[in-house]
Design a protein around this motif. Structure first.
Motif, PDB file in Angstrom:
ATOM      1  N   TYR A  99      -1.484  -1.886  -4.060  1.00  0.00           N
ATOM      2  CA  TYR A  99      -1.210  -2.301  -5.480  1.00  0.00           C
ATOM      3  C   TYR A  99      -0.625  -3.903  -5.353  1.00  0.00           C
ATOM      4  O   TYR A  99      -0.401  -4.536  -4.125  1.00  0.00           O
ATOM      5  CB  TYR A  99       0.225  -1.698  -5.783  1.00  0.00           C
ATOM      6  N   GLU A 124       0.810  -1.203   0.006  1.00  0.00           N
ATOM      7  CA  GLU A 124       0.079   0.052  -0.108  1.00  0.00           C
ATOM      8  C   GLU A 124       0.897   1.367  -0.051  1.00  0.00           C
ATOM      9  O   GLU A 124       1.760   1.504   0.776  1.00  0.00           O
ATOM     10  CB  GLU A 124      -1.077  -0.216   1.197  1.00  0.00           C
ATOM     11  N   LEU A 125       0.692   2.266  -0.847  1.00  0.00           N
ATOM     12  CA  LEU A 125       1.382   3.233  -1.124  1.00  0.00           C
ATOM     13  C   LEU A 125       0.430   4.536  -1.265  1.00  0.00           C
ATOM     14  O   LEU A 125      -0.595   4.566  -2.090  1.00  0.00           O
ATOM     15  CB  LEU A 125       2.396   3.313  -2.285  1.00  0.00           C
ATOM     16  N   GLU A 126       0.428   5.607  -0.399  1.00  0.00           N
ATOM     17  CA  GLU A 126      -0.319   6.831  -0.327  1.00  0.00           C
ATOM     18  C   GLU A 126      -1.790   6.254  -0.293  1.00  0.00           C
ATOM     19  O   GLU A 126      -2.696   6.690  -1.251  1.00  0.00           O
ATOM     20  CB  GLU A 126       0.086   7.518  -1.438  1.00  0.00           C
ATOM     21  N   CYS A 127      -2.269   5.421   0.421  1.00  0.00           N
ATOM     22  CA  CYS A 127      -3.528   4.819   0.488  1.00  0.00           C
ATOM     23  C   CYS A 127      -4.015   4.065  -0.526  1.00  0.00           C
ATOM     24  O   CYS A 127      -5.327   4.073  -1.103  1.00  0.00           O
ATOM     25  CB  CYS A 127      -4.666   5.940   0.987  1.00  0.00           C
ATOM     26  N   GLN A 128      -3.327   3.687  -1.570  1.00  0.00           N
ATOM     27  CA  GLN A 128      -3.709   3.089  -2.742  1.00  0.00           C
ATOM     28  C   GLN A 128      -2.913   1.670  -2.623  1.00  0.00           C
ATOM     29  O   GLN A 128      -1.681   1.488  -2.417  1.00  0.00           O
ATOM     30  CB  GLN A 128      -3.189   3.600  -4.139  1.00  0.00           C
TER      31      GLN A 128
END
Length: 51
Positions: free
Chosen positions: A27, A21-25
């Motif tokens: 992957y 998870e990166l910046e609330c996204q």
């Protein structure tokens, strides 16, 4: 060689993935060999043949 692009729908085994998870996204990382199929866009003409 399979060619997947951003936004493609792919079929894969959920046990063979790494999620991050990166910046609330969220992957999903997959190896090429873990991708079982890539769907074709609906606007392509169909041949009428089934697999």
């Amino acid at each position: 060689m399979r060619q997947a692009n951003f936004g493609d729908t792919v079929l894969y085994d959920p046990e063979e993935l790494a999620e991050v998870e990166l910046e609330c996204q969220a992957y999903v990382f997959l190896r090429e060999r873990d991708v079982h199929a890539i769907s074709e866009p609906a606007e392509q003409p169909r041949s009428g043949m089934y697999l």
